[in-house]
Motif scaffolding. Structure first.
Motif, PDB file in Angstrom:
ATOM      1  N   LEU A   1      -2.843   4.046 -13.781  1.00 21.22           N
ATOM      2  CA  LEU A   1      -3.906   4.379 -12.689  1.00 21.22           C
ATOM      3  C   LEU A   1      -4.809   3.310 -12.392  1.00 21.22           C
TER       4      LEU A   1
ATOM      5  N   LEU B   1     -10.237   3.910   1.242  1.00 19.64           N
ATOM      6  CA  LEU B   1     -10.530   2.594   1.176  1.00 19.64           C
ATOM      7  C   LEU B   1      -9.577   1.650   2.408  1.00 19.64           C
ATOM      8  N   VAL B   2      -8.271   2.178   2.078  1.00 17.39           N
ATOM      9  CA  VAL B   2      -7.144   1.373   3.161  1.00 17.39           C
ATOM     10  C   VAL B   2      -7.558   1.710   4.668  1.00 17.39           C
TER      11      VAL B   2
ATOM     12  N   ALA C   1      -2.903   0.696 -10.241  1.00 14.72           N
ATOM     13  CA  ALA C   1      -2.897   1.222  -8.833  1.00 14.72           C
ATOM     14  C   ALA C   1      -4.402   0.848  -8.105  1.00 14.72           C
ATOM     15  N   VAL C   2      -5.459   1.076  -8.725  1.00 14.18           N
ATOM     16  CA  VAL C   2      -6.505   0.828  -8.168  1.00 14.18           C
ATOM     17  C   VAL C   2      -6.923  -0.628  -7.784  1.00 14.18           C
TER      18      VAL C   2
ATOM     19  N   VAL D   1       2.471   1.563  -3.762  1.00 19.92           N
ATOM     20  CA  VAL D   1       1.536   1.896  -4.477  1.00 19.92           C
ATOM     21  C   VAL D   1       0.833   3.298  -4.675  1.00 19.92           C
ATOM     22  N   ILE D   2       0.492   3.685  -3.201  1.00 17.56           N
ATOM     23  CA  ILE D   2      -0.055   5.258  -3.029  1.00 17.56           C
ATOM     24  C   ILE D   2       0.987   6.238  -3.174  1.00 17.56           C
TER      25      ILE D   2
ATOM     26  N   THR E   1      -5.202  -5.816  -2.584  1.00 13.20           N
ATOM     27  CA  THR E   1      -4.739  -5.935  -1.117  1.00 13.20           C
ATOM     28  C   THR E   1      -5.519  -5.942  -0.032  1.00 13.20           C
ATOM     29  N   THR E   2      -6.601  -5.119  -0.096  1.00 16.55           N
ATOM     30  CA  THR E   2      -7.551  -5.170   0.939  1.00 16.55           C
ATOM     31  C   THR E   2      -8.538  -6.321   0.926  1.00 16.55           C
TER      32      THR E   2
ATOM     33  N   ILE F   1       0.754  -1.311   0.039  1.00 16.99           N
ATOM     34  CA  ILE F   1       0.028   0.114  -0.195  1.00 16.99           C
ATOM     35  C   ILE F   1       0.923   1.193   0.023  1.00 16.99           C
TER      36      ILE F   1
ATOM     37  N   VAL G   1      -7.509  10.090  -7.062  1.00 16.89           N
ATOM     38  CA  VAL G   1      -7.720   8.504  -6.828  1.00 16.89           C
ATOM     39  C   VAL G   1      -6.748   8.026  -5.901  1.00 16.89           C
TER      40      VAL G   1
ATOM     41  N   THR H   1       1.497   6.265  -7.054  1.00 20.00           N
ATOM     42  CA  THR H   1       0.321   7.014  -7.886  1.00 20.00           C
ATOM     43  C   THR H   1       0.169   8.594  -7.453  1.00 20.00           C
TER      44      THR H   1
ATOM     45  N   ILE I   1      -4.538  -3.057  -7.521  1.00 22.19           N
ATOM     46  CA  ILE I   1      -3.559  -3.574  -6.602  1.00 22.19           C
ATOM     47  C   ILE I   1      -4.036  -3.036  -5.203  1.00 22.19           C
ATOM     48  N   ILE I   2      -4.414  -1.775  -5.067  1.00 27.53           N
ATOM     49  CA  ILE I   2      -4.775  -1.615  -3.803  1.00 27.53           C
ATOM     50  C   ILE I   2      -6.386  -2.316  -3.442  1.00 27.53           C
TER      51      ILE I   2
ATOM     52  N   LEU J   1      -8.204   6.002  -2.693  1.00 28.00           N
ATOM     53  CA  LEU J   1      -7.743   4.523  -2.512  1.00 28.00           C
ATOM     54  C   LEU J   1      -7.230   4.377  -0.894  1.00 28.00           C
TER      55      LEU J   1
END
Lengths: 152, 76
Positions: free
Chosen positions: B27, A124-125, B30-31, A43-44, B37-38, A40, A117, A47, B33-34, A121
């Protein structure tokens, strides 16, 4: 589950959620989900900073012009504050004046979408870390040694 | 190092045309993968599940874009 354990778990989840907002992925690492946290985090960050690289710090976060997107971007915590801090160092110019630091359409829209975005995300995390139970020692052992085989 | 960072993060890129369509890929990656991951039960499941979701999103988005373009061409 006894009330003391329940309170401890709630406190851990709240701290993890706060950490997730401050630095995306840090909450999962704090809660014991190290691998997920690192994924996480990477990736975040990629991005969000990818979006900043596309649009530049001056255009990417616009608190007044794009309020809804600004709220989404602020979900990335430290990343957004870093960009705001960098953007404040560049002097403002009038809208009609050309600036080498300002992105114009469609680059500004792409940058805002990338960073927004990334923020959504991370929301969501944060919700995930609030509801995710801490890894049990049994699960960790099973991962290290593989599944147990019953003796016959 | 400072010059490099200044070039990367202070000055915006010049993008246009087909490059905008390609920027959809990272993009969506990334969406996916996240999200996975959850959702995935174990970390080992994440790469394959993310890849499948990524391809699905990208193909779906292009299909929707193509359909809207066809409707626009027919209507105008």
């Amino acid at each position: 589950m006894d009330p003391t354990t329940s309170k401890t778990n709630a406190a851990t989840a709240s701290t993890a959620a706060l950490l997730s907002w401050v630095l995306p992925g840090a909450g999962h690492i704090y809660a014991g989900h190290k691998a997920r946290g690192i994924i996480i985090l990477a990736v975040i960050a990629v991005t969000f900073w990818g979006g900043v690289a596309i649009g530049g710090v001056k255009t990417t976060i616009q608190p007044k012009e794009r309020r809804a997107w600004f709220m989404a971007q602020m979900c990335t915590g430290a990343h957004a504050f870093a960009v705001l801090s960098l953007a404040n160092r560049i002097p403002n110019k009038e809208r009609w004046e050309y600036s080498e630091y300002v992105a114009y359409a469609p680059v500004d829209d792409i940058a805002v979408v990338y960073t927004g975005v990334a923020g959504l995300l991370n929301l969501l995390v944060i919700l995930d870390v609030l509801g995710r139970p801490a890894p049990s020692p049994q699960t960790a052992d099973a991962k290290r040694t593989g599944p147990r085989r019953e003796k016959t | 190092m400072t010059d490099w960072l200044s070039t990367i993060f202070l000055h915006p890129l010049e993008i246009g045309g087909w490059q905008c369509g390609v920027l959809l890929w990272p993009l969506c990656l990334a969406v996916s993968i996240i999200y996975k991951t959850t959702k995935c039960g174990t970390v080992r499941e994440i790469p394959l599940a993310s890849l499948i979701l990524w391809v699905t999103i990208v193909v779906g988005m292009y299909a929707v874009g193509a359909a809207l373009l066809i409707i626009y061409r027919i209507a105008t």
